[in-house]
Write an enzyme that holds these catalytic residues in place. Structure first.
Site, mmCIF file in Angstrom:
data_model
loop_
_atom_site.group_PDB
_atom_site.id
_atom_site.type_symbol
_atom_site.label_atom_id
_atom_site.label_comp_id
_atom_site.label_asym_id
_atom_site.label_seq_id
_atom_site.Cartn_x
_atom_site.Cartn_y
_atom_site.Cartn_z
ATOM 1 N N CYS A 252 0.872 -1.183 0.000
ATOM 2 C CA CYS A 252 0.000 0.000 0.000
ATOM 3 C C CYS A 252 0.906 1.230 0.000
ATOM 4 C CB CYS A 252 -0.975 -0.022 1.177
ATOM 5 S SG CYS A 252 -0.218 0.044 2.814
ATOM 6 N N ARG B 263 -3.321 -0.521 5.438
ATOM 7 C CA ARG B 263 -3.938 -1.610 4.666
ATOM 8 C C ARG B 263 -3.042 -2.836 4.496
ATOM 9 N NH1 ARG B 263 -5.152 2.233 -0.237
ATOM 10 N NH2 ARG B 263 -3.187 3.032 0.599
ATOM 11 N N ASP C 14 -8.500 3.801 1.674
ATOM 12 C CA ASP C 14 -7.469 4.082 2.673
ATOM 13 C C ASP C 14 -8.110 4.586 3.967
ATOM 14 O OD1 ASP C 14 -5.255 4.834 4.084
ATOM 15 O OD2 ASP C 14 -4.237 5.665 2.335
HETATM 16 P P1 4NP Z 1 -1.709 2.894 4.094
HETATM 17 O O1 4NP Z 1 -2.318 4.259 4.671
HETATM 18 O O2 4NP Z 1 -1.189 3.224 2.707
HETATM 19 O O3 4NP Z 1 -2.878 1.987 4.043
HETATM 20 O O4 4NP Z 1 -0.622 2.473 5.051
HETATM 21 C C1 4NP Z 1 -1.606 5.460 4.703
HETATM 22 C C2 4NP Z 1 -0.581 5.629 5.587
HETATM 23 C C3 4NP Z 1 0.103 6.828 5.643
HETATM 24 C C4 4NP Z 1 -0.242 7.846 4.781
HETATM 25 C C5 4NP Z 1 -1.264 7.677 3.867
HETATM 26 C C6 4NP Z 1 -1.946 6.479 3.842
HETATM 27 N N1 4NP Z 1 0.452 9.090 4.828
HETATM 28 O O5 4NP Z 1 0.095 10.002 4.087
HETATM 29 O O6 4NP Z 1 1.402 9.212 5.615
#
Ligand code: 4NP
Length: 151
Positions: A7, A13, A121
Site C-alpha cells: 500500500c 492496509r 485508505d
Molecule cells: P496505508 O495508509 O497506505 O494503508 O498504510 C496510509 C498511511 C500513511 C499515509 C497515507 C496512507 N500518509 O500520508 O502518511
C-alpha cells in the site's frame, strides 16, 4: 511461494492484508508487506489497525513499515497492490515483462471489477473505517488464498 502486499505507507492496509493472508495460508507461503513511500519506515502498524486485527484474533503488532525495493520485484512471486495509484507506482519500478506479470490489484485478483478494485485508505478515518477495510480484506483474502492453494 513469496507474496508481497503493498500500500502507500505500509501502516494501515497492507499490514492488515499481511496478517489476514498469513492466517489463511500454511507457512510454506512467505508473506510480507511494504509501502511505496518511506515516510513511516520502522514504525509499527497504525494503532487502530492493530486493535482491529486483535478483535479478530490476529496479531499484527510486531510488523514494521518498510518501503518496497527493486529487489522485491525480483524476490517475490506475487505482488498485490491495494489501489490503482500504488499499482502504477509499483509497475513503474518493474524492469521487464516478467516482473510486470507478478504485479496485480489485490481486489481484482479476488474477482472484483470496475470501480471496486481499490481498498479504500482508512488513514484519515476512524475505527469504523478500519473495520470496514478489515472486512474487505478478509473476504478478498479468502478468495485469493483458495486460488493460491488450488494452483
Ligand atoms: P496505508 O495508509 O497506505 O494503508 O498504510 C496510509 C498511511 C500513511 C499515509 C497515507 C496512507 N500518509 O500520508 O502518511
Amino acid at each position: 511461494m513469496k507474496l508481497l502486499m503493498v500500500c502507500l505507507g505500509n501502516i494501515c492496509r497492507s499490514p492488515l492484508a499481511e496478517g489476514i493472508m498469513k492466517s489463511k495460508l500454511p507457512e510454506i507461503f512467505h508473506i510480507d508487506s511494504a509501502g511505496t513511500i518511506s515516510q513511516h519506515e520502522g514504525e509499527h502498524p497504525d494503532k487502530r489497525g492493530i486493535a482491529t486485527a486483535k478483535n479478530h484474533g490476529i496479531d499484527i503488532s510486531k510488523q514494521r513499515s518498510r518501503p518496497i525495493t527493486k529487489q522485491d520485484l525480483e524476490d517475490f512471486d506475487k505482488i498485490y497492490c491495494m489501489d490503482l495509484s500504488v499499482y502504477e507506482d509499483v509497475i513503474s519500478m518493474a524492469k521487464d515483462e516478467e516482473q510486470r506479470k507478478k504485479i496485480s490489484l489485490f481486489l481484482e485478483e479476488a474477482g472484483e471489477t470496475g470501480n471496486n478494485t481499490d481498498v479504500f485508505d482508512p488513514y484519515w478515518s476512524d475505527m469504523d473505517g478500519f473495520e470496514k477495510v478489515y472486512q474487505v480484506l478478509e473476504k478478498a483474502s479468502s478468495v485469493i488464498a483458495k486460488k493460491l492453494q488450488a494452483q
